[in-house]
Design a protein around this motif. Structure first.
Motif, PDB file in Angstrom:
ATOM      1  N   ALA A  88      92.466 -14.315  29.142  1.00 40.47           N
ATOM      2  CA  ALA A  88      91.687 -15.003  30.163  1.00 40.47           C
ATOM      3  C   ALA A  88      90.930 -16.190  29.586  1.00 40.47           C
ATOM      4  O   ALA A  88      90.901 -17.254  30.185  1.00 40.47           O
ATOM      5  CB  ALA A  88      90.713 -14.029  30.831  1.00 40.47           C
ATOM      6  N   MET A  89      90.309 -16.012  28.442  1.00 46.53           N
ATOM      7  CA  MET A  89      89.502 -17.074  27.874  1.00 46.53           C
ATOM      8  C   MET A  89      90.344 -18.155  27.210  1.00 46.53           C
ATOM      9  O   MET A  89      89.988 -19.311  27.250  1.00 46.53           O
ATOM     10  CB  MET A  89      88.516 -16.502  26.849  1.00 46.53           C
ATOM     11  N   LEU A  90      91.404 -17.761  26.606  1.00 46.37           N
ATOM     12  CA  LEU A  90      92.162 -18.716  25.835  1.00 46.37           C
ATOM     13  C   LEU A  90      93.426 -19.182  26.497  1.00 46.37           C
ATOM     14  O   LEU A  90      93.905 -20.273  26.208  1.00 46.37           O
ATOM     15  CB  LEU A  90      92.473 -18.136  24.459  1.00 46.37           C
ATOM     16  N   ALA A  91      93.971 -18.323  27.312  1.00 49.12           N
ATOM     17  CA  ALA A  91      95.170 -18.671  28.066  1.00 49.12           C
ATOM     18  C   ALA A  91      96.230 -19.306  27.187  1.00 49.12           C
ATOM     19  O   ALA A  91      96.840 -20.297  27.536  1.00 49.12           O
ATOM     20  CB  ALA A  91      94.810 -19.586  29.224  1.00 49.12           C
ATOM     21  N   GLY A  92      96.382 -18.769  26.053  1.00 51.16           N
ATOM     22  CA  GLY A  92      97.440 -19.227  25.158  1.00 51.16           C
ATOM     23  C   GLY A  92      97.205 -20.616  24.616  1.00 51.16           C
ATOM     24  O   GLY A  92      96.840 -20.771  23.479  1.00 51.16           O
ATOM     25  N   VAL A  93      97.393 -21.619  25.425  1.00 53.85           N
ATOM     26  CA  VAL A  93      97.322 -22.990  24.930  1.00 53.85           C
ATOM     27  C   VAL A  93      95.930 -23.394  24.530  1.00 53.85           C
ATOM     28  O   VAL A  93      95.757 -24.163  23.589  1.00 53.85           O
ATOM     29  CB  VAL A  93      97.904 -23.977  25.960  1.00 53.85           C
ATOM     30  N   VAL A  94      94.920 -22.916  25.195  1.00 49.22           N
ATOM     31  CA  VAL A  94      93.564 -23.246  24.798  1.00 49.22           C
ATOM     32  C   VAL A  94      93.272 -22.629  23.445  1.00 49.22           C
ATOM     33  O   VAL A  94      92.651 -23.240  22.592  1.00 49.22           O
ATOM     34  CB  VAL A  94      92.540 -22.808  25.867  1.00 49.22           C
ATOM     35  N   ARG A 123      94.746 -25.123  36.427  1.00 47.08           N
ATOM     36  CA  ARG A 123      94.362 -23.950  35.639  1.00 47.08           C
ATOM     37  C   ARG A 123      93.984 -24.371  34.216  1.00 47.08           C
ATOM     38  O   ARG A 123      92.997 -23.901  33.652  1.00 47.08           O
ATOM     39  CB  ARG A 123      95.514 -22.945  35.630  1.00 47.08           C
ATOM     40  N   MET A 124      94.752 -25.285  33.656  1.00 52.97           N
ATOM     41  CA  MET A 124      94.463 -25.777  32.304  1.00 52.97           C
ATOM     42  C   MET A 124      93.099 -26.458  32.277  1.00 52.97           C
ATOM     43  O   MET A 124      92.284 -26.197  31.381  1.00 52.97           O
ATOM     44  CB  MET A 124      95.554 -26.745  31.841  1.00 52.97           C
ATOM     45  N   HIS A 125      92.821 -27.318  33.241  1.00 51.60           N
ATOM     46  CA  HIS A 125      91.523 -27.987  33.291  1.00 51.60           C
ATOM     47  C   HIS A 125      90.388 -26.981  33.483  1.00 51.60           C
ATOM     48  O   HIS A 125      89.330 -27.102  32.856  1.00 51.60           O
ATOM     49  CB  HIS A 125      91.496 -29.036  34.399  1.00 51.60           C
ATOM     50  N   ASP A 126      90.601 -25.991  34.344  1.00 53.63           N
ATOM     51  CA  ASP A 126      89.581 -24.957  34.551  1.00 53.63           C
ATOM     52  C   ASP A 126      89.287 -24.234  33.243  1.00 53.63           C
ATOM     53  O   ASP A 126      88.133 -23.980  32.900  1.00 53.63           O
ATOM     54  CB  ASP A 126      90.034 -23.946  35.606  1.00 53.63           C
ATOM     55  N   ARG A 127      90.325 -23.907  32.507  1.00 53.35           N
ATOM     56  CA  ARG A 127      90.143 -23.184  31.249  1.00 53.35           C
ATOM     57  C   ARG A 127      89.494 -24.065  30.186  1.00 53.35           C
ATOM     58  O   ARG A 127      88.698 -23.584  29.384  1.00 53.35           O
ATOM     59  CB  ARG A 127      91.474 -22.607  30.784  1.00 53.35           C
ATOM     60  N   MET A 128      89.821 -25.343  30.188  1.00 51.97           N
ATOM     61  CA  MET A 128      89.152 -26.259  29.265  1.00 51.97           C
ATOM     62  C   MET A 128      87.662 -26.326  29.589  1.00 51.97           C
ATOM     63  O   MET A 128      86.821 -26.299  28.679  1.00 51.97           O
ATOM     64  CB  MET A 128      89.757 -27.661  29.353  1.00 51.97           C
ATOM     65  N   ARG A 129      87.336 -26.417  30.880  1.00 47.39           N
ATOM     66  CA  ARG A 129      85.920 -26.463  31.279  1.00 47.39           C
ATOM     67  C   ARG A 129      85.211 -25.174  30.859  1.00 47.39           C
ATOM     68  O   ARG A 129      84.081 -25.214  30.380  1.00 47.39           O
ATOM     69  CB  ARG A 129      85.792 -26.680  32.789  1.00 47.39           C
ATOM     70  N   ASP A 130      85.875 -24.030  31.042  1.00 49.90           N
ATOM     71  CA  ASP A 130      85.291 -22.756  30.604  1.00 49.90           C
ATOM     72  C   ASP A 130      85.066 -22.763  29.093  1.00 49.90           C
ATOM     73  O   ASP A 130      84.044 -22.291  28.605  1.00 49.90           O
ATOM     74  CB  ASP A 130      86.189 -21.573  30.989  1.00 49.90           C
ATOM     75  N   TRP A 131      86.029 -23.278  28.353  1.00 48.78           N
ATOM     76  CA  TRP A 131      85.944 -23.299  26.899  1.00 48.78           C
ATOM     77  C   TRP A 131      84.765 -24.151  26.446  1.00 48.78           C
ATOM     78  O   TRP A 131      84.012 -23.773  25.553  1.00 48.78           O
ATOM     79  CB  TRP A 131      87.253 -23.830  26.310  1.00 48.78           C
ATOM     80  N   VAL A 132      84.583 -25.308  27.072  1.00 49.15           N
ATOM     81  CA  VAL A 132      83.510 -26.216  26.701  1.00 49.15           C
ATOM     82  C   VAL A 132      82.147 -25.562  26.937  1.00 49.15           C
ATOM     83  O   VAL A 132      81.197 -25.813  26.190  1.00 49.15           O
ATOM     84  CB  VAL A 132      83.628 -27.542  27.492  1.00 49.15           C
ATOM     85  N   PRO A 168      85.234 -12.604  31.677  1.00 50.96           N
ATOM     86  CA  PRO A 168      84.680 -12.539  33.007  1.00 50.96           C
ATOM     87  C   PRO A 168      84.805 -11.099  33.498  1.00 50.96           C
ATOM     88  O   PRO A 168      85.472 -10.284  32.877  1.00 50.96           O
ATOM     89  CB  PRO A 168      85.583 -13.487  33.809  1.00 50.96           C
ATOM     90  N   ALA A 169      84.204 -10.774  34.629  1.00 53.80           N
ATOM     91  CA  ALA A 169      84.245  -9.406  35.131  1.00 53.80           C
ATOM     92  C   ALA A 169      85.676  -8.954  35.399  1.00 53.80           C
ATOM     93  O   ALA A 169      86.024  -7.813  35.162  1.00 53.80           O
ATOM     94  CB  ALA A 169      83.413  -9.282  36.403  1.00 53.80           C
TER      95      ALA A 169
END
Length: 176
Positions: A14-20, A87-96, A165-166
């Motif tokens: 969930a947090m990394l989604a592979g590519v992140v 999804r990629m942008h969402d995960r990048m925002r989460d990562w930041v 996340p939950a």
């Protein structure tokens, strides 16, 4: 144990989604001091800037190896479906938004999960998916409680707290 391992797998996915995770997986070399490295944000192409837009604020502080991995993702970005791009942008925002410690924990979780055989990981994910929703929520609540308790006094050998996340997202297929 299976549930705990499965939970770690879901957290990492969930947090990394592979590519992140790939983009941030290499730790800095011992003694390395973060500094401005090439290319700077201004030197990126417009397509790269669009693909990496959630990282704009911290781009110029990233180490060269991390920038290179993010650029590899940016080069694949245009070939992704619109939903995958979002999804990629969402995960990048989460990562930041993660603290350096949370990023470290996420990287460790990802590395631990990657050591599990792909078929075994898939089987455990399927097992988790079969759990009733109440059981999934209970596991998430238990993990949150453990994180809060563990943050105050981590013990040697304990599993690092999760940054999940939950509700965990399913792992990305063929994540590397």
């Amino acid at each position: 144990m299976i549930v705990k391992l499965l939970r770690a797998a879901a957290v990492a996915a969930a947090m990394l989604a592979g590519v992140v995770a790939v983009a941030q997986s290499a730790p800095p070399k011992h003694g390395a001091v973060p500094s401005a490295t090439k290319p700077s944000w201004a030197e990126l192409t417009p397509a790269q800037q669009m693909a990496l837009s959630p990282l704009k604020g911290e781009w110029n502080t990233l180490e060269a190896v991390r920038k290179q991995k993010w650029l590899e993702i940016a080069n694949r970005f245009s070939s992704m479906q619109p939903g995958e791009q979002q999804r990629m942008h969402d995960r990048m925002r989460d990562w930041v938004k993660l603290t350096p410690e949370q990023r470290k924990v996420a990287r460790e979780n990802y590395a631990r999960v990657k050591k599990i055989d792909k078929d075994e990981r898939s089987a455990k994910w399927q097992q988790y998916q079969q759990l009733p929703e109440e059981q999934k929520q209970k596991l998430a609540a238990d993990a949150a409680r453990k994180r809060k308790a563990g943050a105050a006094s981590p013990k040697p050998g304990d599993t690092p707290p999760s940054t999940s996340p939950a509700q965990p997202a399913p792992p990305a297929p063929n994540a590397k």
